[in-house]
Design a protein around this motif. Structure first.
Motif, PDB file in Angstrom:
ATOM      1  N   LEU A   1      -2.916  -9.330  -2.173  1.00 34.35           N
ATOM      2  CA  LEU A   1      -2.354  -8.162  -1.499  1.00 34.35           C
ATOM      3  C   LEU A   1      -2.081  -8.479  -0.025  1.00 34.35           C
ATOM      4  CD1 LEU A   1      -1.611  -5.140  -1.797  1.00 34.35           C
ATOM      5  CD2 LEU A   1      -3.948  -4.618  -1.007  1.00 34.35           C
ATOM      6  N   THR A   2      -0.823  -8.390   0.379  1.00 31.98           N
ATOM      7  CA  THR A   2      -0.462  -8.647   1.773  1.00 31.98           C
ATOM      8  C   THR A   2      -0.601  -7.357   2.580  1.00 31.98           C
ATOM      9  OG1 THR A   2       1.888  -8.113   1.542  1.00 31.98           O
ATOM     10  CG2 THR A   2       1.203 -10.381   1.009  1.00 31.98           C
ATOM     11  N   SER A   3      -0.651  -7.514   3.899  1.00 28.52           N
ATOM     12  CA  SER A   3      -0.750  -6.342   4.768  1.00 28.52           C
ATOM     13  C   SER A   3       0.508  -5.481   4.670  1.00 28.52           C
ATOM     14  CB  SER A   3      -0.994  -6.775   6.215  1.00 28.52           C
ATOM     15  OG  SER A   3       0.002  -7.685   6.649  1.00 28.52           O
ATOM     16  N   ASP A   4       1.675  -6.114   4.480  1.00 30.54           N
ATOM     17  CA  ASP A   4       2.920  -5.352   4.314  1.00 30.54           C
ATOM     18  C   ASP A   4       2.847  -4.472   3.065  1.00 30.54           C
ATOM     19  OD1 ASP A   4       3.896  -6.629   6.541  1.00 30.54           O
ATOM     20  OD2 ASP A   4       5.076  -8.096   5.409  1.00 30.54           O
ATOM     21  N   GLN A   5       2.395  -5.047   1.960  1.00 32.82           N
ATOM     22  CA  GLN A   5       2.277  -4.295   0.714  1.00 32.82           C
ATOM     23  C   GLN A   5       1.256  -3.165   0.852  1.00 32.82           C
ATOM     24  OE1 GLN A   5       1.174  -7.671  -1.683  1.00 32.82           O
ATOM     25  NE2 GLN A   5       3.242  -7.935  -2.530  1.00 32.82           N
ATOM     26  N   MET A   6       0.152  -3.464   1.547  1.00 29.88           N
ATOM     27  CA  MET A   6      -0.894  -2.469   1.726  1.00 29.88           C
ATOM     28  C   MET A   6      -0.379  -1.256   2.494  1.00 29.88           C
ATOM     29  SD  MET A   6      -3.220  -1.198   4.143  1.00 29.88           S
ATOM     30  CE  MET A   6      -3.340  -2.468   5.411  1.00 29.88           C
ATOM     31  N   ILE A   7       0.367  -1.477   3.585  1.00 33.15           N
ATOM     32  CA  ILE A   7       0.911  -0.374   4.383  1.00 33.15           C
ATOM     33  C   ILE A   7       1.950   0.407   3.580  1.00 33.15           C
ATOM     34  CG2 ILE A   7       2.339   0.180   6.389  1.00 33.15           C
ATOM     35  CD1 ILE A   7      -0.539  -0.308   7.122  1.00 33.15           C
ATOM     36  N   ARG A   8       2.804  -0.306   2.828  1.00 33.42           N
ATOM     37  CA  ARG A   8       3.829   0.376   2.023  1.00 33.42           C
ATOM     38  C   ARG A   8       3.207   1.299   0.984  1.00 33.42           C
ATOM     39  NH1 ARG A   8       6.711  -4.575   2.041  1.00 33.42           N
ATOM     40  NH2 ARG A   8       5.941  -5.056  -0.060  1.00 33.42           N
ATOM     41  N   SER A   9       2.104   0.865   0.376  1.00 33.86           N
ATOM     42  CA  SER A   9       1.498   1.644  -0.711  1.00 33.86           C
ATOM     43  C   SER A   9       0.521   2.706  -0.217  1.00 33.86           C
ATOM     44  CB  SER A   9       0.760   0.709  -1.676  1.00 33.86           C
ATOM     45  OG  SER A   9       1.656  -0.204  -2.277  1.00 33.86           O
ATOM     46  N   HIS A  10      -0.216   2.405   0.833  1.00 37.55           N
ATOM     47  CA  HIS A  10      -1.323   3.280   1.237  1.00 37.55           C
ATOM     48  C   HIS A  10      -1.095   3.980   2.580  1.00 37.55           C
ATOM     49  CE1 HIS A  10      -3.822   1.687  -2.044  1.00 37.55           C
ATOM     50  NE2 HIS A  10      -3.273   0.522  -1.758  1.00 37.55           N
ATOM     51  N   GLY A  11      -0.028   3.607   3.296  1.00 36.01           N
ATOM     52  CA  GLY A  11       0.223   4.217   4.592  1.00 36.01           C
ATOM     53  C   GLY A  11       1.496   5.027   4.669  1.00 36.01           C
ATOM     54  N   LEU A  12       2.629   4.409   4.393  1.00 35.44           N
ATOM     55  CA  LEU A  12       3.933   5.056   4.593  1.00 35.44           C
ATOM     56  C   LEU A  12       4.104   6.360   3.816  1.00 35.44           C
ATOM     57  CD1 LEU A  12       6.366   1.974   4.705  1.00 35.44           C
ATOM     58  CD2 LEU A  12       5.165   3.114   6.584  1.00 35.44           C
ATOM     59  N   PRO A  13       3.608   6.473   2.582  1.00 37.04           N
ATOM     60  CA  PRO A  13       3.791   7.767   1.879  1.00 37.04           C
ATOM     61  C   PRO A  13       2.885   8.877   2.398  1.00 37.04           C
ATOM     62  CG  PRO A  13       3.425   5.921   0.338  1.00 37.04           C
ATOM     63  CD  PRO A  13       3.029   5.458   1.696  1.00 37.04           C
ATOM     64  N   TYR A  14       1.966   8.552   3.310  1.00 38.64           N
ATOM     65  CA  TYR A  14       0.925   9.506   3.691  1.00 38.64           C
ATOM     66  C   TYR A  14       0.853   9.744   5.203  1.00 38.64           C
ATOM     67  CZ  TYR A  14      -0.236   8.354  -1.097  1.00 38.64           C
ATOM     68  OH  TYR A  14      -0.153   8.135  -2.456  1.00 38.64           O
ATOM     69  N   GLY A  15       2.017   9.822   5.841  1.00 37.71           N
ATOM     70  CA  GLY A  15       2.074  10.213   7.245  1.00 37.71           C
ATOM     71  C   GLY A  15       1.862   9.099   8.242  1.00 37.71           C
TER      72      GLY A  15
ATOM     73  N   GLY B   1     -12.969   6.999  -5.786  1.00 42.17           N
ATOM     74  CA  GLY B   1     -13.282   7.958  -4.733  1.00 42.17           C
ATOM     75  C   GLY B   1     -12.864   7.534  -3.348  1.00 42.17           C
ATOM     76  N   MET B   2     -12.332   6.331  -3.183  1.00 45.32           N
ATOM     77  CA  MET B   2     -11.902   5.845  -1.869  1.00 45.32           C
ATOM     78  C   MET B   2     -10.527   6.418  -1.530  1.00 45.32           C
ATOM     79  SD  MET B   2     -11.531   1.871  -0.538  1.00 45.32           S
ATOM     80  CE  MET B   2     -13.254   1.618  -0.096  1.00 45.32           C
ATOM     81  N   SER B   3     -10.400   7.025  -0.352  1.00 42.22           N
ATOM     82  CA  SER B   3      -9.099   7.560   0.073  1.00 42.22           C
ATOM     83  C   SER B   3      -8.192   6.419   0.527  1.00 42.22           C
ATOM     84  CB  SER B   3      -9.289   8.555   1.213  1.00 42.22           C
ATOM     85  OG  SER B   3      -9.668   7.883   2.411  1.00 42.22           O
ATOM     86  N   HIS B   4      -6.922   6.739   0.707  1.00 42.39           N
ATOM     87  CA  HIS B   4      -5.986   5.717   1.187  1.00 42.39           C
ATOM     88  C   HIS B   4      -6.387   5.228   2.583  1.00 42.39           C
ATOM     89  CE1 HIS B   4      -3.067   5.854  -2.087  1.00 42.39           C
ATOM     90  NE2 HIS B   4      -3.225   7.158  -2.109  1.00 42.39           N
ATOM     91  N   TRP B   5      -6.838   6.130   3.449  1.00 40.70           N
ATOM     92  CA  TRP B   5      -7.252   5.694   4.788  1.00 40.70           C
ATOM     93  C   TRP B   5      -8.504   4.835   4.721  1.00 40.70           C
ATOM     94  CZ3 TRP B   5      -5.567   4.499   9.238  1.00 40.70           C
ATOM     95  CH2 TRP B   5      -6.451   4.307  10.308  1.00 40.70           C
ATOM     96  N   GLU B   6      -9.445   5.177   3.864  1.00 39.46           N
ATOM     97  CA  GLU B   6     -10.645   4.356   3.716  1.00 39.46           C
ATOM     98  C   GLU B   6     -10.281   2.964   3.209  1.00 39.46           C
ATOM     99  OE1 GLU B   6     -14.091   7.667   2.723  1.00 39.46           O
ATOM    100  OE2 GLU B   6     -12.721   7.027   1.133  1.00 39.46           O
ATOM    101  N   PHE B   7      -9.281   2.878   2.326  1.00 38.98           N
ATOM    102  CA  PHE B   7      -8.873   1.555   1.848  1.00 38.98           C
ATOM    103  C   PHE B   7      -8.189   0.766   2.963  1.00 38.98           C
ATOM    104  CE2 PHE B   7      -5.822  -1.377  -0.154  1.00 38.98           C
ATOM    105  CZ  PHE B   7      -6.747  -2.225  -0.750  1.00 38.98           C
ATOM    106  N   ILE B   8      -7.370   1.433   3.775  1.00 40.18           N
ATOM    107  CA  ILE B   8      -6.754   0.748   4.926  1.00 40.18           C
ATOM    108  C   ILE B   8      -7.840   0.194   5.840  1.00 40.18           C
ATOM    109  CG2 ILE B   8      -5.406   1.116   7.040  1.00 40.18           C
ATOM    110  CD1 ILE B   8      -3.685   3.103   5.433  1.00 40.18           C
TER     111      ILE B   8
END
Length: 315
Positions: free
Chosen positions: A105-119, A139-146
């Motif tokens: 998992l690259t940082s680009d992929q991580m942001i696209r999946s867990h960041g961009l759709p969520y503000g 139970g881990m939120s997208h921000w917790e995964f980031i």
């Protein structure tokens, strides 16, 4: 107050201005990606359903967020509308990441999946990261995964900066100087210096996957403050193979606020969490600081800004 305006937006896209502001409070904090905003306005539009609230100042948006609660109050004195809101990155807290194991998992992929759709608007990473294998527990939120991804790949707990980008340090390129004795400084109404040793940990013994405590984190900052507080730490299974790093992150989080300066400024000052700061007055002079909390408040006592400054050397 003429430069300030609160607007409400309905799910259908209709925008209504609330020029008669009774009170509001905005807070931006180092520890959460979502800013909070509460307000009360005089209005007879209580039958409308509002999903977004905007705070505007001198023609620019200071805050845009999700309406969590909307309350209509009515009686002999008239009708008021009250809102409790959080900024759009609250979506990264409210939504749960899909449990499982991610490979390569690259940082680009991580942001696209867990960041961009969520503000979240993007990242400010110094380089493109990649992790061979990483676990997302139930139970881990997208921000917790980031946060977990950045701790694992970069060894840093991330922060959402004023541009809504994930950054590894909270520091911006701006610096402010606060002083009541120097005409070049930003003046304040009152202030307070707090030295908090209560949560500092001097030694952390971290449990490894074998079940022993051979991994040890020694905190020289705490020892220099004459703090004796030893703890045993069990990292979650997602930290398997990186237990020592988990212990180091836990120790650091406990002491970010060990030294803070609290200041109240007259009127509204557009400052951001992460802005660098210096402070100089008879009580002391401190140069390596940053803004960790900003609060704008308006009520019967008037409009003011509260800022909290922390030591940047412990980030």
């Amino acid at each position: 107050m003429a430069a300030l305006e609160i607007r409400g937006k309905t799910p259908s896209g209709k925008v209504i201005s609330f020029p008669q502001i009774v009170a509001f409070q905005f807070q931006s904090d180092r520890f959460t990606p979502a800013d909070s905003f509460t307000c009360t306005v005089l209005s007879n539009r209580g039958s409308e359903n509002f999903s977004r609230i905007l705070l505007r100042y001198n023609g620019s948006n200071l805050f845009e967020g999700i309406v969590d609660t909307q309350t209509v109050s009515f009686g002999a004195t008239g009708e008021t509308l009250s809102f409790s809101c959080r900024s759009l990155p609250a979506l990264a807290l409210d939504n749960e990441a899909c449990p499982g194991t991610c490979l390569q998992l690259t940082s680009d992929q991580m942001i696209r999946s867990h960041g961009l759709p969520y503000g979240i608007s993007g990242d400010a990473f110094p380089y493109r990261g990649i992790v061979q294998e990483i676990l997302i527990p139930k139970g881990m939120s997208h921000w917790e995964f980031i946060q977990f991804y950045c701790q694992t790949v970069y060894g840093k707990t991330p922060f959402l900066n004023s541009e809504k980008k994930v950054a590894l340090t909270p520091f911006s390129g701006r610096e402010y100087y606060f002083s009541n004795r120097d005409g070049k400084g930003i003046s304040y109404c009152n202030g307070k210096i707090v030295k908090n040793r209560y949560q500092m940990i001097s030694k952390m013994l971290v449990r490894s996957k074998q079940g022993n405590y051979t991994k040890i984190v020694v905190n020289n900052l705490a020892k220099g403050q004459d703090v004796l507080r030893e703890r045993y730490y069990h990292p979650g299974r997602e930290w398997q193979g990186k237990e020592l790093l988990a212990g180091e992150m836990a120790v650091k989080e406990k002491q970010l606020d060990y030294f803070e300066i609290q200041l109240e400024l007259p009127e509204l000052s557009v400052l951001h969490v992460g802005d660098l700061a210096r402070f100089s007055d008879p009580v002391g002079a401190y140069g390596s600081l940053y803004i960790s909390r900003v609060l704008w408040k308006f009520d019967s006592a008037g409009l003011r800004t509260q800022v909290t400054l922390w030591d940047k050397t412990v980030v």
